[in-house]
Design an enzyme around this catalytic site. Structure first.
Site, short mmCIF file in Angstrom:
data_model
loop_
_atom_site.label_atom_id
_atom_site.label_comp_id
_atom_site.label_asym_id
_atom_site.label_seq_id
_atom_site.Cartn_x
_atom_site.Cartn_y
_atom_site.Cartn_z
CG ASP A 84 -1.95 1.09 1.15
OD1 ASP A 84 -3.06 0.84 0.64
OD2 ASP A 84 -1.64 2.23 1.56
CD GLU A 86 -0.67 5.95 2.12
OE1 GLU A 86 -1.27 6.93 1.62
OE2 GLU A 86 -1.22 4.86 2.36
CG ASP A 184 -1.44 0.82 -4.05
OD1 ASP A 184 -0.80 1.39 -3.18
OD2 ASP A 184 -2.69 0.71 -4.01
CG HIS A 241 -5.66 7.79 3.80
ND1 HIS A 241 -5.93 7.12 2.62
CD2 HIS A 241 -6.79 8.44 4.14
CE1 HIS A 241 -7.18 7.37 2.26
NE2 HIS A 241 -7.73 8.15 3.17
CG ASP A 246 -4.01 2.30 4.58
OD1 ASP A 246 -4.69 2.51 5.60
OD2 ASP A 246 -3.87 3.15 3.67
P1 AMP Z 1 -4.46 5.33 0.21
O1 AMP Z 1 -3.85 4.09 -0.31
O2 AMP Z 1 -5.94 5.39 0.10
O3 AMP Z 1 -3.99 5.55 1.61
O4 AMP Z 1 -3.95 6.53 -0.66
C1 AMP Z 1 -2.77 6.48 -1.41
C2 AMP Z 1 -2.41 7.86 -1.86
O5 AMP Z 1 -3.47 8.42 -2.63
C3 AMP Z 1 -2.17 8.86 -0.75
O6 AMP Z 1 -0.84 8.77 -0.22
C4 AMP Z 1 -2.37 10.17 -1.50
O7 AMP Z 1 -1.25 10.50 -2.29
C5 AMP Z 1 -3.53 9.82 -2.42
N1 AMP Z 1 -4.81 10.18 -1.80
C6 AMP Z 1 -5.64 9.37 -1.10
N2 AMP Z 1 -6.72 10.05 -0.70
C7 AMP Z 1 -6.58 11.32 -1.12
C8 AMP Z 1 -7.36 12.51 -1.04
N3 AMP Z 1 -8.53 12.53 -0.40
N4 AMP Z 1 -6.89 13.64 -1.63
C9 AMP Z 1 -5.71 13.64 -2.29
N5 AMP Z 1 -4.93 12.56 -2.43
C10 AMP Z 1 -5.35 11.41 -1.85
MG MG Z 2 -2.78 3.76 2.03
#
Ligand code: AMP
Ligand code: MG
Length: 275
Positions: A84, A86, A184, A241, A246
């Site tokens: 996962d 970021e 991803d 996040h 995650d």
């Molecule tokens: P996640 O795997 O859902 O934790 O998100 C992976 C990446 O997507 C994060 O590190 C951000 O770069 C981007 N991301 C997720 N949610 C948002 C959001 N609400 N606004 C902007 N970027 C986001």
């Molecule tokens: Mg994540």
């Protein structure tokens, strides 16, 4: 006793009355939205997850029947590599180029559901080296957490060494990456590898999107990690996040589905025209 079954799909909302629980399978077959994901051998599992509301109880609940031992199928993999990323981000607009800043991967033993090994590295972004306040708020990653960390290139070499050392794809081991969503490995890794002028290893070109697997197993397409945990009546750990948190939560979902006998299959592969 008659039972009312409500289809999980938001658009469907059809209620069916069935006389016997074995008819749940038939009901699930009627609902076609995710039917193409369904495999015959998983129908018993899907039926155990139907939302069942009888006339005496207005609340629906997950019917949590564990699959009988003899119904369990052989899994196709030995390890799941839960990943996962970021990445750099800003509120309401895209950061271009976006770069990976957290690279976690948890190796799960498919036969026990337990954690075998963990790779975890924060990464210093190279082209736009600023972590925005929004990104810190979203991911918990602060500027100081990446300033003295390696760039992606070094981390990706280390990761590939870790894959070798932990024998994920050698010595006859069958492993597959698992992510929540396709972002991803369909979007972020290809973009980062292009920026870093590195090849995507063959093993990272196909994966299991746990949201699709969950839909195949239950007939319900989940919104995300918290939704899946809620449906499984499991609690969320850590911070949403945070890449490593995650991964742990995805691992919890995997373990629950493994324990209930769901047989996992690859759901997604890299499509070059989508990069
Ligand atoms: P996640 O795997 O859902 O934790 O998100 C992976 C990446 O997507 C994060 O590190 C951000 O770069 C981007 N991301 C997720 N949610 C948002 C959001 N609400 N606004 C902007 N970027 C986001
Ligand atoms: Mg994540």
């Amino acid at each position: 006793m008659d039972s009312t079954l409500q289809c999980h799909h938001a658009e469907c909302k059809v209620k069916y009355t069935v006389k016997m629980l074995s008819n749940v399978e038939v009901v699930l077959r009627w609902c076609t939205r995710n039917y193409h994901h369904w495999k015959r051998k998983n129908l018993a599992f899907a039926s155990s997850y139907a939302t069942l509301a009888d006339s005496s109880s207005p609340n629906t609940f997950w019917f949590n029947r564990s699959i009988m031992k003899h119904e369990k199928q052989q899994q196709k993999y030995d390890s799941f590599l839960v990943l996962d990323f970021e990445a750099t981000c800003e509120r309401g607009r895209a950061i271009e180029p976006q770069e990976i800043i957290e690279f976690p991967c948890i190796k799960i033993n498919v036969h026990t559901g337990e954690i075998d090994d963990i790779f975890h590295q924060y990464i210093k972004p190279k082209l736009i080296p600023i972590i925005t306040p929004f990104c810190t708020e979203l991911t918990g990653i602060m500027q100081e957490m990446v300033n003295n960390e390696p760039y992606f290139e070094e981390t990706f070499f280390q990761f590939q060494e870790w894959l070798e050392e932990t024998k994920c794809f050698n010595s006859g081991n069958r492993s597959i990456f698992v992510t929540s969503g396709d972002w991803d490995l369909q979007v972020m890794l290809p973009k980062q590898c292009q920026l870093s002028n590195m090849d995507i290893p063959f093993e990272m070109k196909q994966w299991i999107n746990i949201k699709k697997a969950f839909a195949a197993a239950t007939g319900y397409f989940p919104r995300g990690i918290i939704d899946m945990l809620t449906k499984l009546q499991l609690s969320h750990q850590g911070r949403l996040h945070s890449g490593i948190d995650d991964c742990h939560n995805i691992a919890t979902i995997l373990k629950a589905l493994i324990g209930r006998g769901f047989v996992f299959e690859e759901t997604s592969h890299l499509k070059l025209n989508k990069i």
